[in-house]
Design a protein around this motif. Structure first.
Motif, mmCIF file in Angstrom:
data_model
loop_
_atom_site.group_PDB
_atom_site.id
_atom_site.type_symbol
_atom_site.label_atom_id
_atom_site.label_comp_id
_atom_site.label_asym_id
_atom_site.label_seq_id
_atom_site.Cartn_x
_atom_site.Cartn_y
_atom_site.Cartn_z
ATOM 1 N N CYS A 16 -16.120 -21.127 -5.254
ATOM 2 C CA CYS A 16 -14.682 -21.356 -5.121
ATOM 3 C C CYS A 16 -13.919 -20.291 -5.902
ATOM 4 C CB CYS A 16 -14.298 -22.737 -5.650
ATOM 5 S SG CYS A 16 -14.934 -24.098 -4.661
ATOM 6 N N ALA B 74 -9.975 -25.529 -10.207
ATOM 7 C CA ALA B 74 -11.289 -25.417 -9.572
ATOM 8 C C ALA B 74 -11.227 -25.030 -8.103
ATOM 9 C CB ALA B 74 -12.057 -26.728 -9.725
ATOM 10 N N ALA C 203 -12.912 -27.002 -4.658
ATOM 11 C CA ALA C 203 -14.140 -27.741 -4.968
ATOM 12 C C ALA C 203 -13.970 -29.237 -4.735
ATOM 13 C CB ALA C 203 -14.569 -27.471 -6.407
ATOM 14 N N GLY D 113 -17.657 -18.696 -10.270
ATOM 15 C CA GLY D 113 -18.530 -18.886 -9.124
ATOM 16 C C GLY D 113 -18.761 -17.604 -8.356
ATOM 17 N N THR E 232 -18.079 -23.554 -9.122
ATOM 18 C CA THR E 232 -16.670 -23.505 -9.467
ATOM 19 C C THR E 232 -16.491 -23.567 -10.982
ATOM 20 O OG1 THR E 232 -14.490 -24.441 -8.936
ATOM 21 C CG2 THR E 232 -16.273 -25.993 -9.354
ATOM 22 N N LEU F 169 -20.250 -26.715 -12.086
ATOM 23 C CA LEU F 169 -19.023 -26.155 -12.636
ATOM 24 C C LEU F 169 -19.156 -25.824 -14.113
ATOM 25 C CD1 LEU F 169 -16.819 -28.274 -14.372
ATOM 26 C CD2 LEU F 169 -17.472 -29.587 -12.356
ATOM 27 N N SER G 257 -11.691 -19.777 -8.471
ATOM 28 C CA SER G 257 -11.310 -20.688 -9.544
ATOM 29 C C SER G 257 -11.123 -19.925 -10.851
ATOM 30 C CB SER G 257 -12.387 -21.773 -9.700
ATOM 31 O OG SER G 257 -13.662 -21.180 -9.906
#
Length: 287
Positions: free
Chosen positions: A33, A213, A216, A40, A140, A234, A35
């Motif tokens: 993602c 995030a 996600a 990520g 994420t 995450l 973020s």
């Protein structure tokens, strides 16, 4: 309206490897993602560069902003079979694959256009289901300053499972010693975690607090209706120098999927594009 799965993924004609949807059957799909700190995406850079994944296609959707740039990885001209190499152009959303590892990685290099988050999520889940991936792993990150006091102590890594990936709970918590994302209904309220992991349930949408995030949370909640196994990994972090967070994220994924042959800590190879992540070196004559 969501793009149909048949049009969202497009095989790369320049790749010598087969990138048809049927070749992804039973493989794991890793999706980053956009973020906080791009953790990520940086982790996916490490996966593609270290594991020598080949570009087999790209994602096409109205919500994916256009972008073009030179090869970001350690490819050379002789590696045309990987769909990469010096002078080879890359776009905003590409798919990398290695059949013997049963691993496909999407790399997103541009934000998702405003108002298209839902359609992109739906299109991705439809493609994952149509291509018969065994599961989707979402990478994420979330703002570290939004953590509760109980989340500050210990690891900044968390995981989140939907109903189809709940079978991984004992493996993650007992064998890998990972900590699941704590349920949180708002910025000030928390819900106590289940006292017995055997009775653990998936978190409801209003129990998931993931500021920063990206999509996600949407991917997680909509995966239930789509019937796709989704696992969210995450990191709590801050915007800045996030290489360490990416290395930790990639190492956690390797700990689970055993992507590298070494039994010791993985030796991740940072792509050459990272050398200019913060610009060029300053001139010594300035001081």
């Amino acid at each position: 309206e969501a793009a149909r799965a048949t049009t969202m993924y497009v095989p790369d004609p320049s790749s010598s490897l087969p990138g048809a949807a049927e070749n992804f059957k039973g493989c794991t799909l890793v999706f980053p993602c956009v973020s906080v700190g791009n953790v990520g995406q940086l982790a996916c850079d490490l996966l593609v560069n270290t594991l020598k994944l080949s570009r087999v296609g790209y994602l096409r959707h109205a919500g994916l902003l256009p972008l073009v740039g030179n090869d970001a990885y350690d490819g050379v001209k002789e590696e045309k079979g990987r769909g990469m190499g010096m002078g080879c152009l890359h776009t905003s959303a590409e798919v990398y694959f290695r059949s013997e590892m049963k691993l496909a990685v999407v790399q997103i290099r541009a934000p998702i256009a405003k108002g298209h988050q839902r359609s992109v999520s739906q299109g991705l889940l439809e493609w994952a289901k149509e291509a018969m991936f065994s599961g989707v792993v979402v990478l994420t990150s979330s703002y570290a300053y939004e953590r509760k006091d109980s989340q500050i102590v210990g690891s900044s890594f968390r995981f989140l499972l939907n109903s189809k990936s709940l079978h991984l709970l004992n493996h993650f918590t007992e064998e890998l010693q990972w900590k699941s994302l704590e349920p949180r209904k708002s910025g000030t309220e928390t819900s106590p975690p289940p006292s017995d992991t055997s009775e653990a349930k998936c978190l409801a949408s209003d129990e998931i607090f993931l500021p920063g995030a990206g999509i996600a949370k949407r991917l997680y909640t909509e995966s239930e209706g789509a019937g796709v196994e989704v696992t969210v990994l995450l990191m709590f972090c801050s915007q800045g120098e996030n290489v360490g967070d990416a290395l930790e994220m990639a190492s956690h994924l390797d700990q689970w999927l055993h992507l590298t042959p070494s039994q010791e800590e993985a030796n991740w190879i940072q792509p050459r594009s990272w050398s200019l992540m913060f610009g060029g070196r300053f001139k010594s004559e300035l001081f």
